[in-house]
Design a protein around this motif. Structure first.
Motif, PDB file in Angstrom:
ATOM      1  N   ARG A 112       0.833  -1.211   0.000  1.00 51.29           N
ATOM      2  CA  ARG A 112       0.000   0.000   0.000  1.00 51.29           C
ATOM      3  C   ARG A 112       0.861   1.251   0.000  1.00 51.29           C
ATOM      4  O   ARG A 112       0.604   2.208  -0.741  1.00 51.29           O
ATOM      5  CB  ARG A 112      -0.911  -0.009   1.226  1.00 51.29           C
ATOM      6  CG  ARG A 112      -1.849   1.183   1.311  1.00 51.29           C
ATOM      7  CD  ARG A 112      -2.611   1.156   2.610  1.00 51.29           C
ATOM      8  NE  ARG A 112      -3.559   2.246   2.705  1.00 51.29           N
ATOM      9  CZ  ARG A 112      -4.178   2.598   3.822  1.00 51.29           C
ATOM     10  NH1 ARG A 112      -3.962   1.917   4.923  1.00 51.29           N
ATOM     11  NH2 ARG A 112      -5.028   3.600   3.834  1.00 51.29           N
ATOM     12  N   ILE A 113       1.911   1.269   0.813  1.00 54.16           N
ATOM     13  CA  ILE A 113       2.800   2.434   0.873  1.00 54.16           C
ATOM     14  C   ILE A 113       3.551   2.597  -0.440  1.00 54.16           C
ATOM     15  O   ILE A 113       3.701   3.714  -0.960  1.00 54.16           O
ATOM     16  CB  ILE A 113       3.781   2.299   2.056  1.00 54.16           C
ATOM     17  CG1 ILE A 113       3.018   2.369   3.383  1.00 54.16           C
ATOM     18  CG2 ILE A 113       4.838   3.404   2.008  1.00 54.16           C
ATOM     19  CD1 ILE A 113       3.879   2.135   4.606  1.00 54.16           C
ATOM     20  N   ARG A 114       4.020   1.494  -1.001  1.00 52.31           N
ATOM     21  CA  ARG A 114       4.751   1.557  -2.269  1.00 52.31           C
ATOM     22  C   ARG A 114       3.862   2.097  -3.390  1.00 52.31           C
ATOM     23  O   ARG A 114       4.297   2.916  -4.211  1.00 52.31           O
ATOM     24  CB  ARG A 114       5.255   0.158  -2.646  1.00 52.31           C
ATOM     25  CG  ARG A 114       6.423  -0.342  -1.821  1.00 52.31           C
ATOM     26  CD  ARG A 114       7.650   0.510  -1.998  1.00 52.31           C
ATOM     27  NE  ARG A 114       8.841  -0.098  -1.421  1.00 52.31           N
ATOM     28  CZ  ARG A 114       9.930   0.555  -1.125  1.00 52.31           C
ATOM     29  NH1 ARG A 114       9.983   1.871  -1.335  1.00 52.31           N
ATOM     30  NH2 ARG A 114      10.983  -0.043  -0.609  1.00 52.31           N
ATOM     31  N   ILE A 242       0.215  13.525   5.223  1.00 53.05           N
ATOM     32  CA  ILE A 242       0.016  13.209   6.641  1.00 53.05           C
ATOM     33  C   ILE A 242      -1.204  12.301   6.826  1.00 53.05           C
ATOM     34  O   ILE A 242      -1.161  11.328   7.591  1.00 53.05           O
ATOM     35  CB  ILE A 242      -0.156  14.507   7.459  1.00 53.05           C
ATOM     36  CG1 ILE A 242       1.164  15.310   7.461  1.00 53.05           C
ATOM     37  CG2 ILE A 242      -0.572  14.197   8.889  1.00 53.05           C
ATOM     38  CD1 ILE A 242       1.048  16.678   8.090  1.00 53.05           C
ATOM     39  N   VAL A 243      -2.294  12.601   6.125  1.00 57.20           N
ATOM     40  CA  VAL A 243      -3.511  11.786   6.236  1.00 57.20           C
ATOM     41  C   VAL A 243      -3.238  10.358   5.784  1.00 57.20           C
ATOM     42  O   VAL A 243      -3.662   9.384   6.433  1.00 57.20           O
ATOM     43  CB  VAL A 243      -4.650  12.407   5.394  1.00 57.20           C
ATOM     44  CG1 VAL A 243      -5.826  11.437   5.259  1.00 57.20           C
ATOM     45  CG2 VAL A 243      -5.127  13.712   6.037  1.00 57.20           C
ATOM     46  N   GLN A 247      -3.306   6.816   8.139  1.00 63.70           N
ATOM     47  CA  GLN A 247      -4.072   5.614   7.837  1.00 63.70           C
ATOM     48  C   GLN A 247      -3.154   4.393   7.721  1.00 63.70           C
ATOM     49  O   GLN A 247      -3.514   3.292   8.142  1.00 63.70           O
ATOM     50  CB  GLN A 247      -4.861   5.808   6.535  1.00 63.70           C
ATOM     51  CG  GLN A 247      -5.940   6.877   6.606  1.00 63.70           C
ATOM     52  CD  GLN A 247      -6.934   6.623   7.723  1.00 63.70           C
ATOM     53  OE1 GLN A 247      -7.372   5.486   7.925  1.00 63.70           O
ATOM     54  NE2 GLN A 247      -7.297   7.663   8.450  1.00 63.70           N
ATOM     55  N   ALA A 248      -1.960   4.610   7.160  1.00 56.07           N
ATOM     56  CA  ALA A 248      -1.003   3.502   7.050  1.00 56.07           C
ATOM     57  C   ALA A 248      -0.570   3.016   8.429  1.00 56.07           C
ATOM     58  O   ALA A 248      -0.499   1.813   8.688  1.00 56.07           O
ATOM     59  CB  ALA A 248       0.218   3.944   6.226  1.00 56.07           C
ATOM     60  N   PHE A 249      -0.296   3.964   9.328  1.00 55.97           N
ATOM     61  CA  PHE A 249       0.102   3.598  10.695  1.00 55.97           C
ATOM     62  C   PHE A 249      -1.038   2.874  11.414  1.00 55.97           C
ATOM     63  O   PHE A 249      -0.808   1.906  12.151  1.00 55.97           O
ATOM     64  CB  PHE A 249       0.507   4.840  11.483  1.00 55.97           C
ATOM     65  CG  PHE A 249       1.894   5.325  11.162  1.00 55.97           C
ATOM     66  CD1 PHE A 249       2.922   4.439  10.928  1.00 55.97           C
ATOM     67  CD2 PHE A 249       2.164   6.684  11.110  1.00 55.97           C
ATOM     68  CE1 PHE A 249       4.206   4.881  10.641  1.00 55.97           C
ATOM     69  CE2 PHE A 249       3.444   7.139  10.822  1.00 55.97           C
ATOM     70  CZ  PHE A 249       4.474   6.229  10.579  1.00 55.97           C
ATOM     71  N   LYS A 254      -3.327  -2.092  13.549  1.00 59.44           N
ATOM     72  CA  LYS A 254      -4.418  -3.069  13.566  1.00 59.44           C
ATOM     73  C   LYS A 254      -3.884  -4.485  13.381  1.00 59.44           C
ATOM     74  O   LYS A 254      -4.342  -5.427  14.030  1.00 59.44           O
ATOM     75  CB  LYS A 254      -5.426  -2.728  12.461  1.00 59.44           C
ATOM     76  CG  LYS A 254      -6.591  -3.699  12.379  1.00 59.44           C
ATOM     77  CD  LYS A 254      -7.532  -3.319  11.235  1.00 59.44           C
ATOM     78  CE  LYS A 254      -8.673  -4.323  11.111  1.00 59.44           C
ATOM     79  NZ  LYS A 254      -9.570  -3.978   9.981  1.00 59.44           N
ATOM     80  N   HIS A 255      -2.909  -4.624  12.501  1.00 57.24           N
ATOM     81  CA  HIS A 255      -2.344  -5.951  12.252  1.00 57.24           C
ATOM     82  C   HIS A 255      -1.469  -6.422  13.412  1.00 57.24           C
ATOM     83  O   HIS A 255      -1.386  -7.631  13.671  1.00 57.24           O
ATOM     84  CB  HIS A 255      -1.518  -5.929  10.960  1.00 57.24           C
ATOM     85  CG  HIS A 255      -2.342  -5.768   9.739  1.00 57.24           C
ATOM     86  ND1 HIS A 255      -1.981  -4.984   8.660  1.00 57.24           N
ATOM     87  CD2 HIS A 255      -3.577  -6.275   9.410  1.00 57.24           C
ATOM     88  CE1 HIS A 255      -2.909  -5.030   7.735  1.00 57.24           C
ATOM     89  NE2 HIS A 255      -3.895  -5.805   8.167  1.00 57.24           N
TER      90      HIS A 255
END
Length: 389
Positions: A112-114, A242-243, A247-249, A254-255
């Motif tokens: 997702r980050i990539r 930042i948003v 969400q990524a963090f 969550k995982h």
């Protein structure tokens, strides 16, 4: 250095570092490239955490595999043996869950980050990013007229300060000559004229300096407006970054947060229930009835002799044995489910913890048994999910 001089230098340093000074917008421009590098670091960071999860899962599986033969051959029995076995089966389930955490960190969060990084940063042919270049162009265009005026103002200021020092020296020279009897009248007059000439020149330079300063101050509102417009664009891009990272963090958390995972809670809940079901009275009763005085015994009694019946050997005898074996398999062994199980395939049984049914085939090499429920449904199930009643 006096405190006032130090304070003045401090204010000057702060002014030089100000966003409004020429070139200082570069810190804002560099945010785009800094975020690109931060994304690389984030992916590397949590890929390493994923490896930690994978190694932990492997260690759990190795531990369970190592101790299972010991548990199987343990002198413990009944509910105590069931509790010890449950620790191993729970560990196998935990190993699977930690393996899924590893896969989530890599395949979901990392990818997702990539993907976001690729969509949000456009690389230029000769290095850098289009987003940074656009910000650089906007700030440079807004600041160029201001920088020229500021340069002109600095030149006028230095000229005025130079002339002010010259005037100060001339004034001190005049004051020294007035109180000195060794300086004649003509010399004093000449010094006075020089001072007046320097004073007039200093006044002219001061007027020019004030004029340039006024021009600069008149341009300040326009300069601020144009710089603010470009800065607001930069802030909007930063807000989006930042948003996204927030969400990524949250997704990573969550995982990793096993305290909120229903799967993890289920493992420990079932383990706790198994431990709480240890029943010393039931275990002692089982031992008495199966290995103690309660065992059925064929006490000695008088037995009449009866002649052996001759039977025909061959095909009929073999068929009879097959029928006996078949009836034994059909009768099966009564078992009770230790855990809930939902069949994943059409040929698998589903059952709830505590439910009883018949085992009609022993465990195969893959750890599966075949059973049939009271409603007639027949299928495969994991051997370690049940116990013999």
């Amino acid at each position: 250095m006096s405190s006032s001089a130090a304070s003045e230098n401090g204010r000057e340093d702060a002014s030089n570092r100000s966003f409004w000074m020429p070139g200082n917008y570069q810190r804002t421009v560099r945010r785009s490239e800094d975020y690109f590098q931060a994304c690389n670091d984030l992916v590397s960071c949590f890929q390493e955490r994923a490896r930690v999860e994978r190694q932990y899962a492997q260690q759990l599986s190795e531990w369970s595999h190592k101790w299972r033969p010991v548990v199987d051959s343990s002198p413990l029995y009944g509910s105590l043996l069931k509790a010890w076995t449950c620790f191993l089966s729970s560990t196998d389930r935990l190993a699977s869950l930690h393996g899924s955490i590893c896969r989530s960190l890599v395949s979901e969060d990392g990818d997702r980050i990539r993907t976001w990084q690729k969509d949000s940063f456009t690389k230029k042919l000769f290095g850098g990013f289009k987003e940074s270049q656009d910000m650089e162009t906007g700030f440079s265009r807004a600041q160029k007229p201001w920088a020229k005026r500021l340069k002109k103002l600095d030149k006028a200021r230095r000229a005025y300060h130079k002339m002010s020092r010259k005037e100060h020296v001339a004034r001190e020279r005049e004051n020294h000559a007035e109180g000195n009897p060794d300086v004649n009248i003509d010399k004093q007059k000449k010094i006075q004229e020089e001072r007046e000439e320097v004073q007039q020149e200093a006044q002219k330079v001061r007027v020019r300096y004030e004029k340039v300063l006024e021009e600069v101050n008149r341009y300040v509102p326009r300069y601020m407006e144009e710089m603010e417009a470009v800065f607001d664009q930069s802030q909007e891009e930063e807000r989006k970054r930042i948003v996204f990272l927030k969400q990524a963090f949250l997704s990573i958390n969550k995982h990793l947060d096993v305290t909120t995972s229903e799967s993890f809670r289920s493992v420990y809940k079932e383990l706790h229930q198994t431990l709480m079901s240890i029943d010393e009275q039931e275990d002692l009763r089982w031992w008495r009835n199966n290995l103690g005085p309660g065992m059925p015994t064929d006490w000695p009694h008088f037995q009449e002799w009866t002649p052996e019946k001759k039977t025909k050997k061959g095909r009929k005898e073999g068929e009879k044995k097959d029928r006996i074996q078949q009836s034994t398999m059909i009768g099966g062994v009564r078992v009770r489910a230790l855990y809930d199980y939902v069949g994943q395939e059409t040929d698998e049984l589903s059952f709830k913890a505590g439910e009883e049914f018949l085992k009609i085939e022993d465990e195969d090499d893959q750890g599966w048994c075949r059973g049939t429920k009271d409603d007639g449904w027949e299928g495969l199930y994991p051997a370690n999910y049940v116990e013999v009643v």
